[in-house]
Write an enzyme that holds these catalytic residues in place. Structure first.
Site, PDB file in Angstrom:
ATOM      1  N   CYS A  65      -6.515   1.197 -19.890  1.00  0.00           N
ATOM      2  CA  CYS A  65      -5.991   1.904 -18.711  1.00  0.00           C
ATOM      3  C   CYS A  65      -4.861   1.157 -18.007  1.00  0.00           C
ATOM      4  CB  CYS A  65      -7.124   2.211 -17.734  1.00  0.00           C
ATOM      5  SG  CYS A  65      -7.972   0.742 -17.141  1.00  0.00           S
ATOM      6  N   HIS A 124       0.812  -1.208   0.000  1.00  0.00           N
ATOM      7  CA  HIS A 124       0.000   0.000   0.000  1.00  0.00           C
ATOM      8  C   HIS A 124       0.850   1.265   0.000  1.00  0.00           C
ATOM      9  CE1 HIS A 124      -3.144  -2.718   2.089  1.00  0.00           C
ATOM     10  NE2 HIS A 124      -2.785  -3.130   0.911  1.00  0.00           N
TER      11      HIS A 124
HETATM   12  C1  PEP Z   1      -5.160  -3.423 -14.949  1.00  0.00           C
HETATM   13  O1  PEP Z   1      -5.290  -4.551 -14.505  1.00  0.00           O
HETATM   14  O2  PEP Z   1      -4.615  -3.181 -16.045  1.00  0.00           O
HETATM   15  C2  PEP Z   1      -5.660  -2.260 -14.197  1.00  0.00           C
HETATM   16  C3  PEP Z   1      -5.655  -1.056 -14.735  1.00  0.00           C
HETATM   17  O3  PEP Z   1      -6.076  -2.465 -12.930  1.00  0.00           O
HETATM   18  P1  PEP Z   1      -5.080  -2.623 -11.689  1.00  0.00           P
HETATM   19  O4  PEP Z   1      -3.699  -2.292 -12.183  1.00  0.00           O
HETATM   20  O5  PEP Z   1      -5.576  -1.708 -10.647  1.00  0.00           O
HETATM   21  O6  PEP Z   1      -5.248  -4.072 -11.373  1.00  0.00           O
END
Ligand code: PEP
Ligand code: MG
Length: 757
Positions: A682, A369
């Site tokens: 993303c 975290h």
């Molecule tokens: C991903 O898995 O690409 C994502 C954007 O989510 P996180 O990195 O929060 O798992």
């Protein structure tokens, strides 16, 4: 009685040493006096001090009994001889006949052949060996336990003297004492960026100034009282733990309790006081031994226990010097680099961000975290630096290279200058990117690209204005939960989301519902131990099984977006019915809010992330249901290649710029076009210019990035002819294509067409 008699010696010695330490003489004279005093007090014919040098060798700095000519001439290679062995093992060596020991190394210039018995102890400070202190006698004798103890106590005084830097003047260039040497260590890069500054210890080591006891009995009483208080405070913490105390795990507290009652530990502390140390110096001595053992322990379980013992010693030290209640946080200097064993995200957020240049942790994993928060704050961070807190002193110069994972402690001037230049260069580049801020991201061939930001904390929001982003493409709502010490209730969530929307000032924000479970563990929620957490009870699976939590979040979102547009998406959806059920929860909350007369959002767009490969084969079904999709390529690629994104050995093994990955990503973009639905990406690949170039070439037009990537990616877009990139890349993805290395081909294309990557 015999014991008391034997122990009076070291107390007298310590008193005399204190006088010598205060005398206004040169460092060499002081050392010479010290060895004479120790030899006389211990009835030894020889007393010698060796100092560890920057090159790892040990130099003879002072002697009583051996030939004076050997001083500063005799040098032992790392690990050489008995002295080298003591330094390497950081343990005392007590031998009645040194010359028969296999490690014995004969140095004729010292004239030591006539001495048989040998007692060497490491000169330790915070677990680090700074030198070796030796006494020798002609007779074949074994030194008593009390004598070993006394010599170790004496070594503490030498440790302070060496650490003070006083001996550096006596050294030849390049052969300085190692205590203040430059240290370069490689750890794990946790948050990118480069920080130059001065060390601030997160939990300052208690600096023991008063080593030598005036009244041993009084010190014993102080020690006993502090141990009692410590035990009582652990009991209180254990009781509170029952009421979901955050951060400190029950196992750790149980371990504390066990050690606080451990007779061996208490006996060692009392023994150290009996040799004439103050209670706090005794704790520090025993702690230093623990640390030295910890650094050499390879078993992870035992290391962890030694860590606990080290923590406990810290608590006891604070207790003794009265820092435990209401310790005032020192004013953080400009250019602070925090060095800590570990720290909670909340503690990091407590620091004044404008003064923070970097963070160094002894622990810390990429998914921890504190690493997440450090990335959000843009604080260069390196983790997994063993004994970082023991290697530096407050105020030391230090460089954190969060790109390479390097930490340079007390760097030489040329290295510092090189890094300062790097930082200046970066700042200049940032200034150039800032100039692009208000320019729309339109490619050379006129394609409009939507560049959004990834965010998760309120501190991220100013980044929208600073980078000129068009909104937030991924708001990771779990971060609020991860940094909190208790479960945020609906009201707190509502206020948080409202503040986010206010700060976004009309720009769109895509909220992702709680993505917890797996490696994102909420300390206050008891979850089950899982064999494969990444494949386990996480994200929307957890949300659907615990609808109370998900509903409370959805209600908070709906209320926060009253009178505005709301965009919500669900993480880790693997099957169509999961999306249907999650969406039904939104409908249900809407009905509830409507019935109670609450204001509602003007529009609600509901989407899902594409993170699980199963959805690649259900794209038409999912696209009929959603308003938009966002590809979470971090997870999608981890599951596509079955390669744990958090495991350094395999995380970088498979290239996202390879046909299987690009074909999978293109499937989503193509399906989005067929259905006329918006598709974003993303994951972290969107933040890397070359990867982003490939994404544009296969049809993506909306990318959500980390704030630091906004400048470089926008500069790439502005210079790119997307059509040309597509014409180059798409044939390489055809099944019949000759195997061409896509990454290299794109790199050459970018270089030749002047696209910065
Ligand atoms: C991903 O898995 O690409 C994502 C954007 O989510 P996180 O990195 O929060 O798992
Ligand atoms: Mg994900």
């Amino acid at each position: 009685m015999a014991v008391r008699g034997a122990l009076a010696g070291p107390r007298v010695l310590l008193k005399r040493l204190r006088e010598v330490m205060a005398e206004p003489v040169s460092a060499q004279e002081r050392l010479d006096k010290i060895v004479v005093l120790i030899a006389a007090n211990m009835v030894a014919e020889v007393c010698t001090v060796y100092v560890l040098r920057v090159d790892g060798s040990l130099e003879l700095y002072a002697t009583e009994g051996l030939s004076r000519e050997a001083v500063h001439l005799t040098v032992l290679k790392p690990g050489e001889g008995l002295v080298g062995l003591v330094a390497a093992e950081a343990e005392p060596l007590n031998l009645p006949d040194a010359q028969t020991h296999p490690a014995f190394s004969y140095k004729p210039e010292t004239g030591e052949e006539i001495y048989h018995s040998f007692l060497g102890v490491p000169v330790l400070r915070a677990g680090n060996t700074l030198g070796v202190l030796v006494v020798q006698n002609r007779a074949y004798r074994t030194y008593s336990e009390e004598e070993v103890e006394a010599l170790q106590t004496t070594a503490m005084v030498l440790a302070e003297m060496i650490a003070s830097g006083e001996l550096t003047a006596l050294a030849k260039p390049g052969a300085e004492p190692a205590a203040r040497r430059a240290v370069n260590v490689q750890g794990l890069a946790l948050a990118e960026g480069i920080g130059l500054g001065r060390v601030v210890l997160h939990e300052p080591r208690v600096l023991v100034k008063n080593f030598i006891a005036d009244d041993v009995q009084r010190e014993l009483t102080r020690l006993d009282q502090s141990v009692d208080t410590l035990r009582a405070s652990i009991d209180v913490m254990l009781e509170e733990e029952g009421m979901a105390r955050a951060g400190e795990h029950r196992d750790v507290l149980e371990a504390y309790r066990m050690f606080a009652h451990d007779r061996g530990w208490l006996h060692k502390l009392r023994e150290a006081v009996m040799t004439g140390l103050t209670a706090e110096a005794a704790v520090e001595r025993v702690q230093s031994d623990t640390r030295a053992r910890m650094l050499r322990q390879t078993d992870p379980y035992l290391r962890e226990r030694l860590h606990d013992l080290d923590d406990l010693a810290n608590r006891l030290l604070r207790e003794l010097v009265g820092l435990n209640d209401g310790q005032k946080r020192e004013e953080v200097p400009e250019n602070a680099i925090i060095v800590a064993r570990n720290m909670s995200p909340a503690a990091l957020l407590d620091f004044d961000r404008t003064r923070l240049r970097g963070l160094v942790l002894e622990e810390g994993a990429p998914t921890s975290h504190v690493a997440i928060v450090a990335r959000a704050l843009g604080v260069a961070t390196v983790g997994q630096i063993a004994n970082a807190t023991g290697l530096v002193d407050p105020g030391d110069a230090i460089i954190v290279d969060g790109d390479a994972g390097d930490v340079h402690m007390r760097p030489p001037p040329d290295l510092e200058a090189a890094y300062a230049e790097k930082v200046r260069l970066r700042a200049r580049r940032q200034a150039q990117y800032a100039a692009l801020r208000d320019q729309p991201a339109i490619s050379k061939d006129g394609e409009r690209v939507n560049l959004l930001l990834n965010a998760g904390l309120l501190v991220d929001l100013p980044n929208i204005a600073e980078t000129g982003a068009e909104g937030i493409g991924l708001f990771r709502t779990e971060l609020q939960f991860l940094v909190a010490s208790t479960l945020p209730r609906t009201g707190a969530q509502y206020r948080h989301y409202k503040a986010v929307l206010d700060a976004a000032d009309g720009k769109p924000v895509t909220f992702r519902t709680l993505d917890v479970g797996g490696d994102k563990v909420l300390p206050y929620l008891r979850t089950v131990e899982e064999e494969n957490p990444a494949l386990g009870w996480r994200a929307v699976r957890f949300g659907l099984d615990r609808p109370g939590l998900l509903r409370s979040q959805l209600r908070a979102l709906l209320r926060a977006a009253a009178g505005r547009d709301l965009r919500v998406m669900f993480p880790m959806v693997a099957a169509i019915d999961e999306f249907d059920r999650a969406r039904a929860l939104i409908e249900r909350e809407l009905t509830h809010l409507r019935r109670h007369g609450h204001a509602l959002p003007d529009t609600i767009q509901i989407g899902t992330m594409i993170e699980v490969p199963s959805l690649l084969f259900a794209l038409d079904e999912i696209l009929e249901r959603v308003d938009f999709l966002s590809v979470g390529s971090n997870d999608l690629i981890q599951f596509l290649f079955a390669a744990d994104r958090g495991n350094q050995r395999v995380a970088g093994r498979f290239d996202p710029l390879s046909p299987p990955a690009l074909r999978a990503l293109k499937l989503v973009a193509d399906a989005g076009k067929r259905h006329g639905k918006a598709i974003a990406l993303c994951g972290e690949i969107a933040s890397r210019p070359l990867e982003a170039l490939a994404l544009l070439a296969i049809g993506y037009r909306t990318l959500s990035l980390s704030p630091a990537a906004m400048g470089p990616v926008k500069a790439m877009v502005l210079a790119l002819d997307i059509g040309a990139a597509s014409r180059l890349l798409l044939p390489l993805l055809a099944a019949t294509a000759r195997r061409a290395p896509i990454r290299e081909t794109l790199r050459v294309f970018a270089e030749q067409s002047g696209v910065p990557i």
